[in-house]
Motif scaffolding. Structure first.
Motif, PDB file in Angstrom:
ATOM      1  N   LEU A   1       0.855  -1.188   0.000  1.00 44.69           N
ATOM      2  CA  LEU A   1       0.000   0.000   0.000  1.00 44.69           C
ATOM      3  C   LEU A   1       0.891   1.238   0.000  1.00 44.69           C
ATOM      4  CD1 LEU A   1      -2.339  -1.184   2.847  1.00 44.69           C
ATOM      5  CD2 LEU A   1      -3.151  -0.620   0.562  1.00 44.69           C
ATOM      6  N   VAL A   2       0.470   2.261  -0.721  1.00 43.26           N
ATOM      7  CA  VAL A   2       1.270   3.491  -0.765  1.00 43.26           C
ATOM      8  C   VAL A   2       0.357   4.701  -0.603  1.00 43.26           C
ATOM      9  CG1 VAL A   2       3.023   4.803  -2.036  1.00 43.26           C
ATOM     10  CG2 VAL A   2       2.687   2.389  -2.564  1.00 43.26           C
ATOM     11  N   TYR A   3       0.746   5.593   0.297  1.00 43.20           N
ATOM     12  CA  TYR A   3       0.149   6.923   0.316  1.00 43.20           C
ATOM     13  C   TYR A   3       1.125   7.772  -0.478  1.00 43.20           C
ATOM     14  CZ  TYR A   3      -1.868  11.304   2.003  1.00 43.20           C
ATOM     15  OH  TYR A   3      -2.468  12.539   2.075  1.00 43.20           O
ATOM     16  N   ALA A   4       0.800   7.954  -1.767  1.00 46.66           N
ATOM     17  CA  ALA A   4       1.771   8.510  -2.709  1.00 46.66           C
ATOM     18  C   ALA A   4       1.478   9.956  -3.036  1.00 46.66           C
ATOM     19  CB  ALA A   4       1.757   7.695  -3.997  1.00 46.66           C
ATOM     20  N   ASN A   5       2.540  10.711  -3.261  1.00 49.92           N
ATOM     21  CA  ASN A   5       2.311  12.060  -3.780  1.00 49.92           C
ATOM     22  C   ASN A   5       1.919  11.930  -5.254  1.00 49.92           C
ATOM     23  OD1 ASN A   5       4.607  12.265  -5.521  1.00 49.92           O
ATOM     24  ND2 ASN A   5       5.889  12.655  -3.748  1.00 49.92           N
ATOM     25  N   PRO A   6       1.294  12.972  -5.824  1.00 49.74           N
ATOM     26  CA  PRO A   6       0.756  12.824  -7.184  1.00 49.74           C
ATOM     27  C   PRO A   6       1.818  12.514  -8.236  1.00 49.74           C
ATOM     28  CG  PRO A   6       0.281  15.019  -6.275  1.00 49.74           C
ATOM     29  CD  PRO A   6       0.957  14.250  -5.203  1.00 49.74           C
ATOM     30  N   PHE A   7       3.010  13.049  -8.030  1.00 50.30           N
ATOM     31  CA  PHE A   7       4.091  12.822  -8.994  1.00 50.30           C
ATOM     32  C   PHE A   7       4.456  11.335  -9.028  1.00 50.30           C
ATOM     33  CE2 PHE A   7       8.374  12.869 -10.613  1.00 50.30           C
ATOM     34  CZ  PHE A   7       8.421  13.944 -11.485  1.00 50.30           C
ATOM     35  N   ASP A   8       4.657  10.744  -7.843  1.00 57.91           N
ATOM     36  CA  ASP A   8       5.021   9.324  -7.783  1.00 57.91           C
ATOM     37  C   ASP A   8       3.848   8.434  -8.191  1.00 57.91           C
ATOM     38  OD1 ASP A   8       7.580   9.924  -6.900  1.00 57.91           O
ATOM     39  OD2 ASP A   8       6.955   9.980  -4.808  1.00 57.91           O
ATOM     40  N   ALA A   9       2.635   8.895  -7.894  1.00 57.74           N
ATOM     41  CA  ALA A   9       1.453   8.091  -8.236  1.00 57.74           C
ATOM     42  C   ALA A   9       1.397   7.819  -9.736  1.00 57.74           C
ATOM     43  CB  ALA A   9       0.183   8.802  -7.770  1.00 57.74           C
ATOM     44  N   THR A  10       1.837   8.793 -10.518  1.00 61.36           N
ATOM     45  CA  THR A  10       1.805   8.656 -11.975  1.00 61.36           C
ATOM     46  C   THR A  10       2.519   7.387 -12.428  1.00 61.36           C
ATOM     47  OG1 THR A  10       1.736  11.038 -12.231  1.00 61.36           O
ATOM     48  CG2 THR A  10       2.510   9.804 -14.114  1.00 61.36           C
ATOM     49  N   SER A  11       3.767   7.226 -11.985  1.00 62.69           N
ATOM     50  CA  SER A  11       4.522   6.053 -12.445  1.00 62.69           C
ATOM     51  C   SER A  11       4.052   4.776 -11.749  1.00 62.69           C
ATOM     52  CB  SER A  11       6.017   6.261 -12.251  1.00 62.69           C
ATOM     53  OG  SER A  11       6.281   6.559 -10.908  1.00 62.69           O
ATOM     54  N   LEU A  12       3.634   4.896 -10.483  1.00 66.91           N
ATOM     55  CA  LEU A  12       3.188   3.686  -9.771  1.00 66.91           C
ATOM     56  C   LEU A  12       1.927   3.102 -10.428  1.00 66.91           C
ATOM     57  CD1 LEU A  12       3.792   4.857  -6.102  1.00 66.91           C
ATOM     58  CD2 LEU A  12       4.986   2.998  -7.272  1.00 66.91           C
ATOM     59  N   ILE A  13       1.038   3.978 -10.899  1.00 62.88           N
ATOM     60  CA  ILE A  13      -0.201   3.498 -11.529  1.00 62.88           C
ATOM     61  C   ILE A  13       0.066   3.035 -12.963  1.00 62.88           C
ATOM     62  CG2 ILE A  13      -2.491   4.197 -12.365  1.00 62.88           C
ATOM     63  CD1 ILE A  13      -2.569   6.182  -9.956  1.00 62.88           C
TER      64      ILE A  13
ATOM     65  N   ASP B   1      13.444  18.488  -0.837  1.00 61.39           N
ATOM     66  CA  ASP B   1      13.488  17.416  -1.829  1.00 61.39           C
ATOM     67  C   ASP B   1      12.063  16.917  -2.094  1.00 61.39           C
ATOM     68  OD1 ASP B   1      14.249  15.409  -3.495  1.00 61.39           O
ATOM     69  OD2 ASP B   1      14.950  14.075  -1.910  1.00 61.39           O
ATOM     70  N   ASN B   2      11.263  17.724  -2.740  1.00 58.83           N
ATOM     71  CA  ASN B   2       9.876  17.357  -3.037  1.00 58.83           C
ATOM     72  C   ASN B   2       9.593  17.737  -4.480  1.00 58.83           C
ATOM     73  OD1 ASN B   2       7.012  17.710  -3.473  1.00 58.83           O
ATOM     74  ND2 ASN B   2       6.759  17.386  -1.281  1.00 58.83           N
ATOM     75  N   ARG B   3       9.474  16.708  -5.319  1.00 58.08           N
ATOM     76  CA  ARG B   3       9.368  16.977  -6.757  1.00 58.08           C
ATOM     77  C   ARG B   3       8.056  17.646  -7.143  1.00 58.08           C
ATOM     78  NH1 ARG B   3      10.967  11.179  -8.915  1.00 58.08           N
ATOM     79  NH2 ARG B   3       9.935  10.694  -6.961  1.00 58.08           N
ATOM     80  N   ASP B   4       6.985  17.321  -6.423  1.00 59.26           N
ATOM     81  CA  ASP B   4       5.695  17.962  -6.746  1.00 59.26           C
ATOM     82  C   ASP B   4       5.770  19.456  -6.520  1.00 59.26           C
ATOM     83  OD1 ASP B   4       3.321  15.631  -6.714  1.00 59.26           O
ATOM     84  OD2 ASP B   4       5.175  15.164  -5.673  1.00 59.26           O
ATOM     85  N   VAL B   5       6.344  19.820  -5.375  1.00 57.97           N
ATOM     86  CA  VAL B   5       6.442  21.244  -5.044  1.00 57.97           C
ATOM     87  C   VAL B   5       7.312  21.952  -6.072  1.00 57.97           C
ATOM     88  CG1 VAL B   5       7.373  22.862  -3.339  1.00 57.97           C
ATOM     89  CG2 VAL B   5       5.987  20.938  -2.591  1.00 57.97           C
ATOM     90  N   LYS B   6       8.412  21.322  -6.447  1.00 61.31           N
ATOM     91  CA  LYS B   6       9.299  21.961  -7.427  1.00 61.31           C
ATOM     92  C   LYS B   6       8.600  22.089  -8.788  1.00 61.31           C
ATOM     93  CE  LYS B   6      13.938  21.930  -9.350  1.00 61.31           C
ATOM     94  NZ  LYS B   6      15.191  21.222  -9.530  1.00 61.31           N
ATOM     95  N   LEU B   7       7.919  21.020  -9.180  1.00 61.47           N
ATOM     96  CA  LEU B   7       7.234  21.032 -10.478  1.00 61.47           C
ATOM     97  C   LEU B   7       6.176  22.135 -10.544  1.00 61.47           C
ATOM     98  CD1 LEU B   7       6.730  19.564 -13.206  1.00 61.47           C
ATOM     99  CD2 LEU B   7       5.000  18.220 -12.013  1.00 61.47           C
ATOM    100  N   ILE B   8       5.329  22.192  -9.539  1.00 64.50           N
ATOM    101  CA  ILE B   8       4.271  23.210  -9.535  1.00 64.50           C
ATOM    102  C   ILE B   8       4.900  24.600  -9.421  1.00 64.50           C
ATOM    103  CG2 ILE B   8       2.235  24.071  -8.305  1.00 64.50           C
ATOM    104  CD1 ILE B   8       1.753  21.114  -7.421  1.00 64.50           C
ATOM    105  N   GLY B   9       5.945  24.708  -8.584  1.00 65.35           N
ATOM    106  CA  GLY B   9       6.627  25.990  -8.420  1.00 65.35           C
ATOM    107  C   GLY B   9       7.214  26.494  -9.729  1.00 65.35           C
TER     108      GLY B   9
END
Lengths: 250, 167
Positions: free
Chosen positions: A56-68, A112-120
């Motif tokens: 089970l993973v509580y994933a951030n949206p960026f990681d969810a993309t590849s996991l799904i 070190d948070n790729r979602d934050v960097k991407l949206i930023g």
């Protein structure tokens, strides 16, 4: 059999105990045994996922993309009314007043948070700034990024919005928000590995049954920083979010 | 085929024309010089079916377009088409999407009240089980500098299109 549940390492520190409270609650209600994996950063998370034992993973949206899409994980729930947003802030005394005031070669602190960097990065586009125009200063926590920003070590800082709003009031008073995203459609996601599909209905029922109207359940949800609880997420909801994330990649 | 109703003329100074769309339909449009700024920190999100009919509109889209959600859902995406936008830009968009690829571009959109807003748009095909089932378009706040660079180019393309039609 014990199910390994990994929690993405981008929640505010005070929400850490909340995950253990939720795990205890879910085990009691579902009859399943859960073992929490709490990686301290994105690298440790990647290592744990690569080991192949995460159910089970509580994933951030960026990681969810590849996991799904690449690993076949099944999306089944997400936090209700809790989208992932980010804040770009500067020191309260800074002459900067909006994103467009940031100039090439400016310095920005980030964790070190790729979602934050991407949206930023997308929010910097109106200022004609790309990744290469910025001097990036890595901070090991949002508190550290805030300190660097308010001390004037950097021109601005990138923050997960929930983490920014969890900063001490005295810290926030010494900062100034240049922009805060209101994307609304991007959230963390709860994912299940296909090998646990037989147990998934029991777990999903327990999770979706955590009721914000019940005082005991609300205590757990507040500890998690997710006071509205969880809502069901269909495969198509996740695909929609992934398409949206894809548009933000460049 | 969805035929859009004629626009209501705005109270402010404006121009008017009959717009003819790719699907053969037309309507009377009105447009002023007023620009509405893209809201900070927002994304405008819409989805269409394979024929370009809007199937999803987020709150930011509803707010900035000036249309109600009910007016947007079921309407063709060209409801936003501004007469200052050259057709070639949209041809490139659809050609790119039909090849299964992602498209980026700066677009001037027409609001219901005749004003306009500029966006940096990204559109991509929604692939499900290997098949394209629709398209998602996400618009974000554009660079003003890029818009200023593009306005003369769009004007040139538009003039060429008008000259081509007249020839």
């Amino acid at each position: 059999m014990t199910l390994n549940m990994l929690v993405a390492p981008d929640f505010a520190p005070e929400n850490f105990p909340g995950w253990y409270m939720l795990s205890t609650l879910l085990q009691g209600r579902s009859g399943l045994r859960l073992h929490l994996l709490m990686p301290s950063d994105a690298h440790e998370q990647a290592r744990m996922l690569a080991d192949g034992g995460v159910d089970l993973v509580y994933a951030n949206p960026f990681d969810a993309t590849s996991l799904i899409r690449s690993e076949g994980y099944i999306p089944f729930a997400r936090p209700a009314g809790h989208s992932d947003e980010m804040v770009i802030a500067t020191a309260a005394t800074s002459p900067l007043n909006c994103v467009e005031d940031l100039q090439p070669d400016c310095s920005i602190a980030l964790t070190d948070n790729r979602d934050v960097k991407l949206i930023g990065l997308r929010l910097l586009e109106p200022a004609d700034l790309t990744e290469q125009d910025i001097r990036w200063e890595l901070a090991n926590s949002y508190q550290a990024a805030a300190r660097m920003t308010l001390n004037g070590q950097v021109d601005a800082g990138f923050f997960l919005a929930s983490a920014y709003h969890s900063l001490a009031r005295i810290t926030r008073e010494r900062l100034k928000v240049l922009v805060e995203s209101k994307l609304r459609d991007i959230t963390h996601v709860l994912l299940a590995h296909p090998r646990m599909s037989e147990d998934l209905p029991k777990l999903a029922e327990a999770l979706l049954g955590v009721n914000p109207a019940d005082p005991g359940d609300l205590e757990v949800l507040k500890a998690l920083g997710l006071a509205n609880g969880f809502e069901a997420m269909e495969q198509e909801d996740a695909e929609f979010m992934i398409d949206l994330m894809d548009t933000l990649l460049d | 085929m969805h035929v859009l109703p004629d626009m209501t003329p705005p109270a402010e100074p404006h121009r008017s024309a009959k717009a003819i769309y790719q699907d053969g339909t037309s309507r009377v449009i009105h447009w002023s010089e007023r620009e509405v700024p893209f809201p900070d920190g927002r994304l405008i999100v819409s989805r269409t079916d394979l024929d370009g009919i809007i199937t999803h509109a987020n709150a930011a889209f509803v707010e900035i377009s000036g249309y109600s959600r009910e007016e947007l859902i079921g309407a063709p995406h060209h409801i936003l088409r501004h007469p200052d936008m050259p057709k070639v830009a949209f041809k490139d968009l659809w050609d790119t999407l039909k090849q299964g690829r992602k498209w980026h571009g700066y677009v001037k959109n027409l609001r219901k009240d005749g004003a306009h807003y500029w966006v940096y748009a990204t559109a991509l095909p929604n692939v499900r089980n290997g098949e394209v089932v629709g398209y998602t378009s996400v618009r974000r706040k554009p660079s003003r500098k890029r818009i200023e660079e593009l306005v003369p180019l769009y004007r040139k393309w538009l003039e060429e299109e008008i000259a081509g039609v007249g020839a």
